[in-house]
Design an enzyme around this catalytic site. Sequence first.
Site, PDB file in Angstrom:
ATOM      1  N   GLY A 197       0.707  -1.142   0.232  1.00  0.00           N
ATOM      2  CA  GLY A 197      -0.068  -0.022  -0.104  1.00  0.00           C
ATOM      3  C   GLY A 197       0.939   1.057   0.049  1.00  0.00           C
ATOM      4  O   GLY A 197       0.453   2.214  -0.712  1.00  0.00           O
TER       5      GLY A 197
ATOM      6  N   TRP B 149       2.251   1.848  -3.450  1.00  0.00           N
ATOM      7  CA  TRP B 149       1.223   2.082  -4.180  1.00  0.00           C
ATOM      8  C   TRP B 149       1.367   3.753  -4.367  1.00  0.00           C
ATOM      9  O   TRP B 149       0.803   4.272  -5.512  1.00  0.00           O
ATOM     10  CB  TRP B 149      -0.203   1.594  -3.855  1.00  0.00           C
ATOM     11  N   HIS B 150       1.498   4.297  -3.350  1.00  0.00           N
ATOM     12  CA  HIS B 150       1.426   5.752  -3.153  1.00  0.00           C
ATOM     13  C   HIS B 150       2.518   6.606  -3.860  1.00  0.00           C
ATOM     14  O   HIS B 150       2.302   7.588  -4.392  1.00  0.00           O
ATOM     15  CB  HIS B 150       1.396   6.211  -1.700  1.00  0.00           C
ATOM     16  N   GLY B 151       3.774   5.879  -4.325  1.00  0.00           N
ATOM     17  CA  GLY B 151       4.829   6.387  -4.923  1.00  0.00           C
ATOM     18  C   GLY B 151       5.974   5.415  -5.020  1.00  0.00           C
ATOM     19  O   GLY B 151       6.252   4.603  -4.347  1.00  0.00           O
TER      20      GLY B 151
ATOM     21  N   PHE C  26      -0.223  10.016  -7.877  1.00  0.00           N
ATOM     22  CA  PHE C  26      -0.343   8.565  -7.367  1.00  0.00           C
ATOM     23  C   PHE C  26      -1.045   7.785  -8.615  1.00  0.00           C
ATOM     24  O   PHE C  26      -1.188   6.501  -8.277  1.00  0.00           O
ATOM     25  CB  PHE C  26      -0.838   8.429  -6.091  1.00  0.00           C
TER      26      PHE C  26
END
Length: 471
Positions: free
Chosen positions: A321, A324-326, A471
């Site tokens: 997770g 996923w943000h960066g 993102f």
Amino acid sequence: MVFNSLTFVVFFACVLAVHALPLSWTTRKINLLVASYLFYAAWNPPFVILLWISTVVDWYAAKGLVRAVQPLQRRAWMLLSVVANLGMLGYFKYGGFVLENFRVAMLAFGVEYQPPASDIVLPVGISFYTFATMAYTLDIYLRRAEPARNFLDYALFVTFFPHLVAGPIMRPTELVPQFEQPRRADSRMLFFGLALMTLGLFQKVVLADTFLARPAEMVYDSDKLAGALDAWVATLAFSGQIFCDFAGYSTTAIGAALCLGFAMPDNFRFPYAAIGFSDFWRRWHITLSAWLRDYLYIPLGGNRHGEARTLLALMATMLLGGLWHGASWTFVVWGGLHGAFLAIERMVRSRFRSDRPGALALFVIGVLTFAMINVTWVFFRAKTFAKASSVLGGMFGLNAAAKPILPTVHLAMVVLIVGAIVLVHASMRDRTLESVIGRTPAPVLSVIWASMLFAIVIAQGAGSAFIYFQF
């Protein structure tokens, strides 16, 4: 195109006007589909092709899943969807990250490898719409949903402009059924939708961009050493900024959809009033939390295979997770910290299951939760580990040589605004915005609404992009 721009105001007014015309339902859906493509193409027209690819691949993969009889055939269609979506996401979002880490790994073995120059442009919102389309095929593969009845409804689900580039991450079961029957907002829905859009833009334009962005930048984008006060206030500023920015987008998106007659789920429920990290993730970016739970945590075993396996699944979910943000290790650490805090919380609760904390204990846990969330935000905001280490050193009083950075007016402004946000969250913890608006006298609502609109007009600048667009 961004919500906080005059271009969007004109665009949305035209969409509302066309949607209100006495046209057939199919024609109005086609208008919404074309408008959604125009909304996305206003940023970078060629990347509309990626939307088409994702839409077509998952449409036919779902059809194949329905027709397939053998388990191997069903897995093949499911893998087609996963590979196509994650392949695009991996190339555009993580291609440069992988090459750079490969270069560093080779250097550790004494091999000097210089990858070719990469000019990969990250398509805005790719993380959101790939997750949405994957949910479609995965739900059909898991026999949790039926495929859409026609391609138009499915294509509109993928591209519907309010949620397209920064969520909420919609499930097909939430939106596709709404496209089957004619929908048009009544006066109450239109009023509430416009009010939500005003609130969302106020959060973004006035609070996030005008008041909170600059104090965070002065510390996090500076080479100066921050002391305890500056480090904490700058981090609090970013804490307020990212909430107002992202929640502002989600609120505006939900309001825009409501003006057109469609309902979308809440994505934030006053997260800074959370008591514990599990409570925080039930309130922050709710649609992502649900997606990670249903398509990652549970398939990894969830809580069905003992405590050790549960903690491993929890940590893996939060690490992914974070990624996923960066495409940066700082985001992985951010996710890892949340995973560690969730694991610790789970173990503590299992040992004190019979004890019910009192009001004072809940207050202390809430304050501690908010403080630790701010510690994790350091890795989310800092661009390097060196900067994160410097800010954390300041927060914990280790930067003795630091000199003041933030002016007194910024210190007071951040404390006042973020303090007000936390108090509002605490007061609204067990209530909904709808219920509060319903009980508020019309004259009071009118004054608040007019004040927010006035502040938006006064503060409106260049229309800076929302943070989660990257993102």
